[in-house]
Write a protein that holds these residues in place. Structure first.
Motif, short mmCIF file in Angstrom:
data_model
loop_
_atom_site.label_atom_id
_atom_site.label_comp_id
_atom_site.label_asym_id
_atom_site.label_seq_id
_atom_site.Cartn_x
_atom_site.Cartn_y
_atom_site.Cartn_z
N PRO A 14 0.79 -1.22 0.00
CA PRO A 14 0.00 0.00 0.00
C PRO A 14 0.83 1.28 0.00
CG PRO A 14 -0.02 -0.99 2.17
CD PRO A 14 0.73 -1.93 1.27
N VAL A 15 0.28 2.29 -0.63
CA VAL A 15 0.78 3.65 -0.55
C VAL A 15 -0.27 4.39 0.26
CG1 VAL A 15 1.44 5.72 -1.81
CG2 VAL A 15 1.99 3.46 -2.76
N PHE A 33 4.45 2.43 1.68
CA PHE A 33 5.00 3.78 1.53
C PHE A 33 4.03 4.72 2.21
CE2 PHE A 33 7.45 2.34 -2.34
CZ PHE A 33 8.70 2.58 -1.79
N LEU A 34 4.54 5.62 3.05
CA LEU A 34 3.73 6.62 3.72
C LEU A 34 4.02 7.98 3.10
CD1 LEU A 34 4.24 5.44 7.41
CD2 LEU A 34 2.43 4.82 5.81
N VAL A 35 2.97 8.66 2.71
CA VAL A 35 3.11 9.96 2.05
C VAL A 35 2.26 10.99 2.77
CG1 VAL A 35 3.62 8.90 -0.18
CG2 VAL A 35 1.26 9.51 0.38
N ASP A 36 2.60 12.26 2.56
CA ASP A 36 1.81 13.35 3.13
C ASP A 36 0.45 13.41 2.45
OD1 ASP A 36 3.77 14.22 4.96
OD2 ASP A 36 4.76 15.38 3.38
N LEU A 37 -0.56 13.75 3.22
CA LEU A 37 -1.92 13.81 2.72
C LEU A 37 -2.06 14.79 1.55
CD1 LEU A 37 -4.87 12.95 3.09
CD2 LEU A 37 -5.11 14.81 4.75
N VAL A 47 4.01 4.88 -6.32
CA VAL A 47 3.35 3.85 -7.14
C VAL A 47 4.25 3.49 -8.32
CG1 VAL A 47 1.39 3.38 -8.66
CG2 VAL A 47 1.02 4.45 -6.42
N ILE A 48 4.84 4.49 -8.95
CA ILE A 48 5.74 4.25 -10.09
C ILE A 48 6.96 3.47 -9.63
CG2 ILE A 48 7.27 5.40 -11.74
CD1 ILE A 48 5.06 7.62 -11.91
N THR A 49 7.51 3.81 -8.47
CA THR A 49 8.65 3.08 -7.93
C THR A 49 8.31 1.59 -7.78
OG1 THR A 49 9.52 5.00 -6.76
CG2 THR A 49 10.17 2.84 -5.92
N LEU A 50 7.16 1.31 -7.23
CA LEU A 50 6.74 -0.09 -7.05
C LEU A 50 6.55 -0.79 -8.39
CD1 LEU A 50 4.24 0.30 -4.09
CD2 LEU A 50 6.44 -0.89 -4.05
N ALA A 51 5.97 -0.09 -9.35
CA ALA A 51 5.73 -0.68 -10.66
C ALA A 51 7.03 -1.00 -11.38
CB ALA A 51 4.88 0.26 -11.51
N LEU A 56 12.01 -4.79 -5.06
CA LEU A 56 11.52 -4.00 -3.93
C LEU A 56 10.07 -4.37 -3.62
CD1 LEU A 56 11.84 -1.67 -1.88
CD2 LEU A 56 11.04 -0.14 -3.71
N ARG A 57 9.26 -4.45 -4.66
CA ARG A 57 7.85 -4.79 -4.49
C ARG A 57 7.67 -6.13 -3.79
NH1 ARG A 57 6.68 -4.25 -9.48
NH2 ARG A 57 6.59 -6.44 -10.07
N LEU A 58 8.44 -7.14 -4.20
CA LEU A 58 8.33 -8.46 -3.58
C LEU A 58 8.81 -8.46 -2.14
CD1 LEU A 58 9.40 -10.75 -6.56
CD2 LEU A 58 7.08 -10.29 -5.71
N LYS A 59 9.90 -7.73 -1.87
CA LYS A 59 10.43 -7.62 -0.50
C LYS A 59 9.41 -6.95 0.41
CE LYS A 59 13.99 -5.11 1.95
NZ LYS A 59 13.75 -3.70 2.00
N MET A 60 8.83 -5.85 -0.05
CA MET A 60 7.85 -5.13 0.75
C MET A 60 6.56 -5.95 0.92
SD MET A 60 8.45 -1.22 -0.58
CE MET A 60 7.33 -0.45 0.58
#
Length: 86
Positions: A14-15, A33-37, A47-51, A56-60
């Motif tokens: 989740p983001v 990933f935690l982002v500012d509101l 989201v692009i980083t995960l894609a 990284l996506r599998l580890k997270m």
């Protein structure tokens, strides 16, 4: 607050915004990933980083699923009880 946890249980990374108590289970860069509101740009970047980064996506994803195993319904009930009795 629990939507991210439900996503993790389904294998998603989740983001999330830094609100609603997600910090009880979400650790930025570890299982979410935690982002500012007020930063949709930052959310999009994550989201692009995960894609783009399968490793990284599998580890997270794995880390998130491990967190879900440790977050029981009883813990959730206790959290609600504390919140409502304050």
């Amino acid at each position: 607050g629990r939507m991210g946890l439900e996503g993790m249980s389904a294998g998603a990374v989740p983001v999330l915004t830094k609100s609603g108590g997600v910090d009880r289970y979400a650790q930025d860069g570890e299982n979410a990933f935690l982002v500012d509101l007020d930063s949709p740009e930052e959310a999009a970047e994550r989201v692009i980083t995960l894609a783009k980064n399968r490793e990284l996506r599998l580890k997270m994803r794995e880390s998130g699923q491990n967190i879900v195993k440790n977050f029981t319904e009883q813990q959730a009930a206790e959290d609600w009880k504390k919140l409502l009795t304050v």
